[in-house]
Design a protein around this motif. Structure first.
Motif, mmCIF file in Angstrom:
data_model
loop_
_atom_site.group_PDB
_atom_site.id
_atom_site.type_symbol
_atom_site.label_atom_id
_atom_site.label_comp_id
_atom_site.label_asym_id
_atom_site.label_seq_id
_atom_site.Cartn_x
_atom_site.Cartn_y
_atom_site.Cartn_z
ATOM 1 N N HIS A 78 22.359 -12.936 -16.987
ATOM 2 C CA HIS A 78 22.239 -12.169 -15.752
ATOM 3 C C HIS A 78 22.655 -10.730 -15.983
ATOM 4 N N GLY A 79 22.347 -9.897 -15.016
ATOM 5 C CA GLY A 79 22.622 -8.473 -15.171
ATOM 6 C C GLY A 79 23.994 -8.051 -14.689
ATOM 7 N N SER A 80 24.630 -8.896 -13.873
ATOM 8 C CA SER A 80 25.939 -8.572 -13.329
ATOM 9 C C SER A 80 26.544 -9.819 -12.709
ATOM 10 N N PHE A 81 27.819 -9.718 -12.316
ATOM 11 C CA PHE A 81 28.465 -10.842 -11.650
ATOM 12 C C PHE A 81 27.823 -11.107 -10.287
ATOM 13 N N LEU A 82 27.474 -10.043 -9.572
ATOM 14 C CA LEU A 82 26.806 -10.202 -8.283
ATOM 15 C C LEU A 82 25.469 -10.910 -8.445
ATOM 16 N N HIS A 83 24.760 -10.590 -9.503
ATOM 17 C CA HIS A 83 23.457 -11.206 -9.781
ATOM 18 C C HIS A 83 23.593 -12.718 -9.930
ATOM 19 N N VAL A 84 24.557 -13.160 -10.718
ATOM 20 C CA VAL A 84 24.728 -14.598 -10.936
ATOM 21 C C VAL A 84 25.253 -15.287 -9.677
ATOM 22 N N VAL A 85 26.083 -14.600 -8.897
ATOM 23 C CA VAL A 85 26.593 -15.178 -7.648
ATOM 24 C C VAL A 85 25.445 -15.434 -6.680
#
Length: 213
Positions: A78-85
């Protein structure tokens, strides 16, 4: 709507394990973002992201099987923690329905096949530039596609209007268009489309037969 009532709660171990794997991989990559040496997001993308030019042999792969493995490996990056969340929230909420209807093994099969279809959608309609595509969104949209196909079948079989399904699809389409332009064209809507179509097509084949009373 699909009847979710059941006296037995199906096991969700595979769904939770899948989600935890996504978080674990991103957690490791976050270490690179805060400057921990020895961890490289760029290296992970080089080996695991989906690179459209590899499909058409426009560039050389890093390893021989990369043009094939990237159809699945991109879904675990994923590109960021927000993306995976964002992906995990939908994965867990809709995934519970998927497991209830077709079981854990078929849920995992749907995840993999939808991820592959997401890669295929990006390969067919994505930008020609050498840019990485990552994320479980194709698989997530496969879950959404299967959910709505089952709802469509249930509504039609009882003579009810299928308008709620089409309204949901229209709303999701508008949201994707808005996000595509809002994010400066970086949203991989092509993967979303490929995954959703796979889920819609595969849903009747994945549904487990009813258990005898």
């Amino acid at each position: 709507m699909i009847n979710m009532q059941s006296s037995v709660t199906p096991p969700m171990r595979a769904l939770w394990a899948l989600t935890l794997v996504l978080f674990a991989i991103e957690a490791v990559l976050q270490l690179y973002d805060i400057g921990v040496p020895g961890i490289s997001r760029r290296l992970a993308y080089t080996y695991g992201a989906f690179w459209r030019p590899l499909v058409f042999a426009e560039v050389e792969p890093v390893f021989a099987l990369q043009p094939f493995t990237m159809f699945i490996s991109h879904a675990f990056l994923h590109g960021s923690f927000l993306h995976v969340v964002m992906n995990a929230v939908i994965l867990l909420s809709v995934g519970r329905l998927i497991v209830t209807i077709c079981g854990e093994a078929r849920m995992l099969a749907l995840f993999v096949l939808s991820a592959i279809a997401g890669g295929a959608g990006f390969a067919l309609f994505g930008p020609q530039e050498l840019v990485p595509m990552v994320g479980a969104s194709g698989a997530v949209f496969g879950f959404l596609g299967a959910w709505k196909r089952w709802e469509f079948i249930a509504l039609r079989s009882t003579g009810r209007s299928t308008a709620p399904v089409w309204k949901f699809i229209a709303s999701l389409t508008v949201l994707n268009v808005a996000l595509h332009f809002g994010l400066g064209g970086t949203l991989a809507w092509q993967a979303h489309l490929g995954g959703a179509l796979a889920g819609w097509v595969l849903a009747p084949l994945l549904r487990a037969p009813p258990r005898p009373a």
